[in-house]
Write a protein that holds these residues in place. Structure first.
Motif, PDB file in Angstrom:
ATOM      1  N   THR A  72       0.800  -1.225   0.000  1.00 24.91           N
ATOM      2  CA  THR A  72       0.000   0.000   0.000  1.00 24.91           C
ATOM      3  C   THR A  72       0.834   1.277   0.000  1.00 24.91           C
ATOM      4  O   THR A  72       0.367   2.320  -0.452  1.00 24.91           O
ATOM      5  CB  THR A  72      -0.923   0.032   1.240  1.00 24.91           C
TER       6      THR A  72
ATOM      7  N   ARG B 231      -2.000  -2.433  -3.857  1.00 23.87           N
ATOM      8  CA  ARG B 231      -2.949  -1.377  -3.525  1.00 23.87           C
ATOM      9  C   ARG B 231      -2.260  -0.008  -3.512  1.00 23.87           C
ATOM     10  O   ARG B 231      -2.598   0.870  -2.718  1.00 23.87           O
ATOM     11  CB  ARG B 231      -3.584  -1.644  -2.152  1.00 23.87           C
TER      12      ARG B 231
ATOM     13  N   ARG C 248      -1.338   3.711  -4.425  1.00 24.48           N
ATOM     14  CA  ARG C 248      -2.035   4.897  -4.925  1.00 24.48           C
ATOM     15  C   ARG C 248      -1.075   5.876  -5.582  1.00 24.48           C
ATOM     16  O   ARG C 248      -1.485   6.724  -6.377  1.00 24.48           O
ATOM     17  CB  ARG C 248      -2.801   5.588  -3.791  1.00 24.48           C
TER      18      ARG C 248
ATOM     19  N   ASP D  19      -3.641  -3.053 -12.179  1.00 18.99           N
ATOM     20  CA  ASP D  19      -4.443  -3.590 -11.065  1.00 18.99           C
ATOM     21  C   ASP D  19      -3.990  -3.046  -9.718  1.00 18.99           C
ATOM     22  O   ASP D  19      -3.881  -3.785  -8.736  1.00 18.99           O
ATOM     23  CB  ASP D  19      -4.380  -5.123 -11.059  1.00 18.99           C
ATOM     24  N   ASN D  20      -3.721  -1.735  -9.680  1.00 24.27           N
ATOM     25  CA  ASN D  20      -3.453  -1.047  -8.423  1.00 24.27           C
ATOM     26  C   ASN D  20      -4.558  -0.016  -8.190  1.00 24.27           C
ATOM     27  O   ASN D  20      -5.650  -0.132  -8.772  1.00 24.27           O
ATOM     28  CB  ASN D  20      -2.076  -0.387  -8.450  1.00 24.27           C
ATOM     29  N   GLU D  21      -4.284   0.992  -7.388  1.00 32.34           N
ATOM     30  CA  GLU D  21      -5.236   2.071  -7.133  1.00 32.34           C
ATOM     31  C   GLU D  21      -4.601   3.427  -7.429  1.00 32.34           C
ATOM     32  O   GLU D  21      -4.880   4.424  -6.760  1.00 32.34           O
ATOM     33  CB  GLU D  21      -5.728   2.012  -5.679  1.00 32.34           C
TER      34      GLU D  21
ATOM     35  N   VAL E 128      -3.792   6.966  -8.603  1.00 30.62           N
ATOM     36  CA  VAL E 128      -4.617   8.126  -8.947  1.00 30.62           C
ATOM     37  C   VAL E 128      -3.819   9.169  -9.723  1.00 30.62           C
ATOM     38  O   VAL E 128      -4.411  10.072 -10.331  1.00 30.62           O
ATOM     39  CB  VAL E 128      -5.215   8.771  -7.678  1.00 30.62           C
TER      40      VAL E 128
ATOM     41  N   ASN F  19      -6.470  -0.672 -15.384  1.00 32.95           N
ATOM     42  CA  ASN F  19      -7.241  -0.951 -14.168  1.00 32.95           C
ATOM     43  C   ASN F  19      -6.691  -0.196 -12.949  1.00 32.95           C
ATOM     44  O   ASN F  19      -6.442  -0.775 -11.896  1.00 32.95           O
ATOM     45  CB  ASN F  19      -7.274  -2.457 -13.883  1.00 32.95           C
ATOM     46  N   ASN F  20      -6.497   1.114 -13.139  1.00 35.25           N
ATOM     47  CA  ASN F  20      -6.155   1.997 -12.036  1.00 35.25           C
ATOM     48  C   ASN F  20      -7.208   3.101 -11.967  1.00 35.25           C
ATOM     49  O   ASN F  20      -8.323   2.928 -12.480  1.00 35.25           O
ATOM     50  CB  ASN F  20      -4.748   2.563 -12.218  1.00 35.25           C
ATOM     51  N   GLN F  21      -6.875   4.226 -11.372  1.00 31.58           N
ATOM     52  CA  GLN F  21      -7.839   5.319 -11.191  1.00 31.58           C
ATOM     53  C   GLN F  21      -7.292   6.638 -11.740  1.00 31.58           C
ATOM     54  O   GLN F  21      -7.487   7.706 -11.152  1.00 31.58           O
ATOM     55  CB  GLN F  21      -8.202   5.458  -9.708  1.00 31.58           C
TER      56      GLN F  21
ATOM     57  N   ASN G 204      -9.062   2.769 -16.980  1.00 33.48           N
ATOM     58  CA  ASN G 204      -8.904   4.024 -16.231  1.00 33.48           C
ATOM     59  C   ASN G 204      -9.966   5.021 -16.711  1.00 33.48           C
ATOM     60  O   ASN G 204     -10.417   4.948 -17.863  1.00 33.48           O
ATOM     61  CB  ASN G 204      -7.512   4.621 -16.468  1.00 33.48           C
TER      62      ASN G 204
END
Length: 276
Positions: free
Chosen positions: A34, A56, A58, A76-78, A80, A99-101, A126
């Motif tokens: 994380t 995970r 960011r 495949d993380n988060e 931003v 597949n992130n943000q 995304n």
């Protein structure tokens, strides 16, 4: 952090590596990581392949000194934001970010602008991939791409992207025929009469000869209608007025996106021309 150090030490031991400078690849996928600051990967100066997918994370600020990186897997993380995180990795030829943000298209693509060897890029999954003209924008600013979002980049797509985001250059190319510029007008034949001067507004040519101002007093005299009043009336009715808007002063949507609208006005200029 202790877990990360254990993972790195285990991989170095399995590969028979004793020094950090000899590490060229690290597999740290699906470890539920994380905090990127706990990774401390900058000490691996010769790291070329890095798998951090399935975690995970960011943010990604742990690869600031890995200039030899060629493949980076962050899907495949988060995430931003990646602004300022990968722009210095000019040796990259593969980067996976699906597949992130990620939400900032212009800032994200700017990170890849200096990567002349980048061949494979994946941004699918995304929010930025849902923006209008997303694919054309990426293809234009990263011309070295061969595979975008698991789809081959075709020459037709590159040409279309150039028409969208480099319209001045495309307009110049459209004037070239058979390897040479097409003349602005028909060739003048030898012995022909002199061509009167013209001026041009929005690619339309009009006579530069000024139109004389005609008033009602000029059409009549004290004793009645002048002998030339009929000719003057015909001349006055033959004067036409043409108005148009110069839209070249208004920045296009593509120019607003790439920040090229600073030198242009926000409103179109109205041009009025009188001619006979």
């Amino acid at each position: 952090m202790v877990e990360v150090e254990q993972i790195v030490a285990e991989q170095m031991r399995s590969q028979g590596i004793l020094k950090d400078q000899d590490v060229t690849q690290l597999y740290m996928a699906n470890r539920k990581l994380t905090k990127d600051r706990d990774l401390q990967l900058s000490r691996f100066k010769n790291l070329k392949y890095l798998w951090l997918n399935g975690n995970r994370l960011r943010h990604i600020g742990c690869i600031t000194r890995n200039f030899h990186m060629t493949e980076l897997y962050l899907q495949d993380n988060e995430l931003v934001d990646i602004c300022g995180a990968v722009a210095h990795l000019t040796c990259l030829h593969t980067i996976m970010l699906q597949n992130n943000q990620l939400t900032k298209l212009e800032q994200t693509v700017k990170e890849f602008k200096a990567m002349q060897n980048l061949r494979v890029l994946n941004l699918s999954g995304n929010p930025i991939a849902q923006e209008p003209e997303y694919r054309f924008f990426v293809v234009y600013y990263v011309p070295s791409l061969q595979l975008l979002d698991r789809s081959e980049v075709l020459k037709q797509e590159s040409d279309t992207a150039a028409r969208y985001y480099n319209q001045d250059r495309q307009a110049l190319l459209d004037t070239i025929s058979f390897g040479r510029r097409w003349p602005p007008g028909p060739p003048r034949q030898q012995g022909s009469a002199a061509v009167p001067p013209y001026h041009q507004v929005n690619n339309q040519r009009y006579s530069a000869k000024p139109v004389p101002a005609l008033t009602d007093s000029a059409l009549s005299t004290e004793g009645g209608v002048s002998e030339t009043s009929e000719d003057d009336r015909v001349m006055r009715h033959s004067v036409m007025q043409f108005s148009t808007v110069d839209w070249s002063k208004v920045p296009k949507s593509q120019e607003r996106r790439i920040g090229d609208s600073n030198t242009k006005d926000s409103k179109g200029q109205i041009i009025t021309v009188q001619f006979r």
